[in-house]
Write a protein that holds these residues in place. Structure first.
Motif, short mmCIF file in Angstrom:
data_model
loop_
_atom_site.label_atom_id
_atom_site.label_comp_id
_atom_site.label_asym_id
_atom_site.label_seq_id
_atom_site.Cartn_x
_atom_site.Cartn_y
_atom_site.Cartn_z
N PRO A 53 -19.68 16.48 -45.89
CA PRO A 53 -18.41 16.31 -45.17
C PRO A 53 -17.93 17.57 -44.46
O PRO A 53 -17.03 17.49 -43.62
CB PRO A 53 -17.44 15.90 -46.28
N THR A 54 -18.53 18.73 -44.78
CA THR A 54 -18.10 19.95 -44.11
C THR A 54 -18.67 20.06 -42.70
O THR A 54 -18.19 20.87 -41.89
CB THR A 54 -18.53 21.19 -44.92
N LYS A 55 -19.69 19.27 -42.41
CA LYS A 55 -20.28 19.29 -41.07
C LYS A 55 -19.45 18.43 -40.13
O LYS A 55 -19.31 17.22 -40.33
CB LYS A 55 -21.72 18.78 -41.11
N LYS A 56 -18.89 19.04 -39.12
CA LYS A 56 -18.03 18.33 -38.18
C LYS A 56 -18.87 17.64 -37.10
O LYS A 56 -18.85 18.00 -35.93
CB LYS A 56 -17.03 19.31 -37.55
N THR A 57 -19.61 16.67 -37.54
CA THR A 57 -20.45 15.90 -36.65
C THR A 57 -20.37 14.44 -37.07
O THR A 57 -19.82 14.12 -38.13
CB THR A 57 -21.91 16.40 -36.72
N VAL A 58 -20.91 13.55 -36.27
CA VAL A 58 -20.90 12.14 -36.63
C VAL A 58 -21.90 11.90 -37.76
O VAL A 58 -23.05 12.33 -37.70
CB VAL A 58 -21.24 11.25 -35.42
N HIS A 59 -21.44 11.21 -38.80
CA HIS A 59 -22.28 10.84 -39.93
C HIS A 59 -22.56 9.34 -39.82
O HIS A 59 -21.68 8.53 -40.15
CB HIS A 59 -21.58 11.17 -41.24
N PRO A 60 -23.73 8.93 -39.35
CA PRO A 60 -24.01 7.50 -39.09
C PRO A 60 -23.81 6.64 -40.33
O PRO A 60 -24.20 7.01 -41.44
CB PRO A 60 -25.47 7.51 -38.65
N ALA A 61 -23.21 5.49 -40.14
CA ALA A 61 -22.93 4.57 -41.23
C ALA A 61 -23.51 3.20 -40.94
O ALA A 61 -23.68 2.81 -39.78
CB ALA A 61 -21.42 4.46 -41.46
N GLN A 62 -23.81 2.47 -42.00
CA GLN A 62 -24.20 1.07 -41.88
C GLN A 62 -23.03 0.22 -42.33
O GLN A 62 -22.44 0.45 -43.38
CB GLN A 62 -25.42 0.76 -42.75
N LEU A 63 -22.68 -0.78 -41.54
CA LEU A 63 -21.59 -1.70 -41.88
C LEU A 63 -22.16 -2.89 -42.65
O LEU A 63 -23.11 -3.54 -42.22
CB LEU A 63 -20.90 -2.19 -40.60
N MET A 64 -21.56 -3.17 -43.81
CA MET A 64 -21.93 -4.31 -44.63
C MET A 64 -20.70 -5.17 -44.86
O MET A 64 -19.61 -4.66 -45.16
CB MET A 64 -22.49 -3.87 -45.98
N ASN A 65 -20.85 -6.49 -44.70
CA ASN A 65 -19.74 -7.43 -44.87
C ASN A 65 -20.04 -8.45 -45.95
O ASN A 65 -21.19 -8.87 -46.12
CB ASN A 65 -19.45 -8.17 -43.56
N SER A 66 -18.99 -8.86 -46.67
CA SER A 66 -19.13 -9.91 -47.68
C SER A 66 -17.90 -10.80 -47.66
O SER A 66 -16.77 -10.31 -47.56
CB SER A 66 -19.29 -9.30 -49.07
N THR A 67 -18.14 -12.11 -47.73
CA THR A 67 -17.04 -13.07 -47.84
C THR A 67 -17.02 -13.71 -49.22
O THR A 67 -16.38 -14.74 -49.43
CB THR A 67 -17.15 -14.16 -46.76
N GLY A 68 -17.75 -13.09 -50.16
CA GLY A 68 -17.72 -13.58 -51.52
C GLY A 68 -19.05 -14.08 -52.04
O GLY A 68 -19.19 -14.34 -53.24
N ASP A 69 -20.05 -14.18 -51.18
CA ASP A 69 -21.36 -14.69 -51.60
C ASP A 69 -22.45 -13.80 -51.02
O ASP A 69 -23.13 -14.14 -50.07
CB ASP A 69 -21.54 -16.13 -51.15
#
Length: 216
Positions: A78-94
């Motif tokens: 977190p000390t690196k001021k750059t974009v940290h790529p993320a993966q988006l995960m979604n759940s609707t309960g199943d």
């Protein structure tokens, strides 16, 4: 009312239903919905001592379900001021589904795109529906030229930002999404009730919450 159109692609049934107002916030998805951390979560380590990495973005569901990361993924600093790529995960309960946000919902590079390799992920953003409550509102809509009454639901959700390598939770937030408006159209999958509409959390509801972690 205009005639609704129905799309069938990749096992997902999309129903465009005419209504009385608008709500936005759909996302494109990749992978398939899995139950928990089972269903063949894979790693690319051919050698026994090779650091484990996900073969597909769907493998990252275990980060959301079990807090189990992949040792072969890049460390989150977190000390690196750059974009940290993320993966988006979604759940609707199943189970969970790996997703790619609609273009324009987030700045480019925040979340992995279809062309990105899953081993680039430093973070996983887990967005899940935790509760649904009927609003009592019924919307008169149309599907395939036939009238259809849609019942609407308010929802509660849980948002988490988790390190992809360690499974360490960096942030958690719970909230509610409420609306008394009818949608202009809705998309339903083949495992959902076509006569229900859920007011889900939208990208603008949590864009500012994930920014300090993805783009400090």
């Amino acid at each position: 009312m205009q005639r609704a159109r129905i799309w069938v692609a990749g096992g997902v049934l999309g129903m465009a239903l005419r209504g009385c107002s608008s709500l936005t916030g759909t996302t494109g998805t990749t992978g398939t919905t899995g139950g928990g951390s089972g269903g063949g979560s894979a790693s690319a380590g051919a050698a026994a001592d090779a650091p484990e990495v996900p073969l597909t973005t769907q493998d990252l569901e275990r980060v959301c379900t079990d807090g189990l990361g992949f040792a072969g993924l890049p460390a989150y600093d977190p000390t690196k001021k750059t974009v940290h790529p993320a993966q988006l995960m979604n759940s609707t309960g199943d189970g969970w589904t790996s997703s790619v946000p609609v273009e324009g919902d987030f700045p480019k590079g925040w979340f992995l795109d279809y062309s990105d390799k899953p081993e680039r992920a430093e973070l996983v953003v887990c967005v899940e529906r935790t509760e649904a409550t009927a609003t009592g509102k019924v919307c008169d809509m149309e599907a395939d030229g036939k009238p259809l009454k849609i019942r609407t639901y308010n929802t509660s959700y849980r948002l988490r930002v988790v390190e992809a390598r360690t499974g360490k939770e960096r942030y958690e937030h719970t909230g509610k999404v409420e609306s008394d408006e009818c949608p202009v159209y809705i998309f339903t999958s083949d495992d959902e009730d076509a006569d229900k509409y859920y007011n889900e959390v939208r990208p603008e509801d949590y864009r500012g919450r994930v920014k300090p972690y993805i783009a400090p």
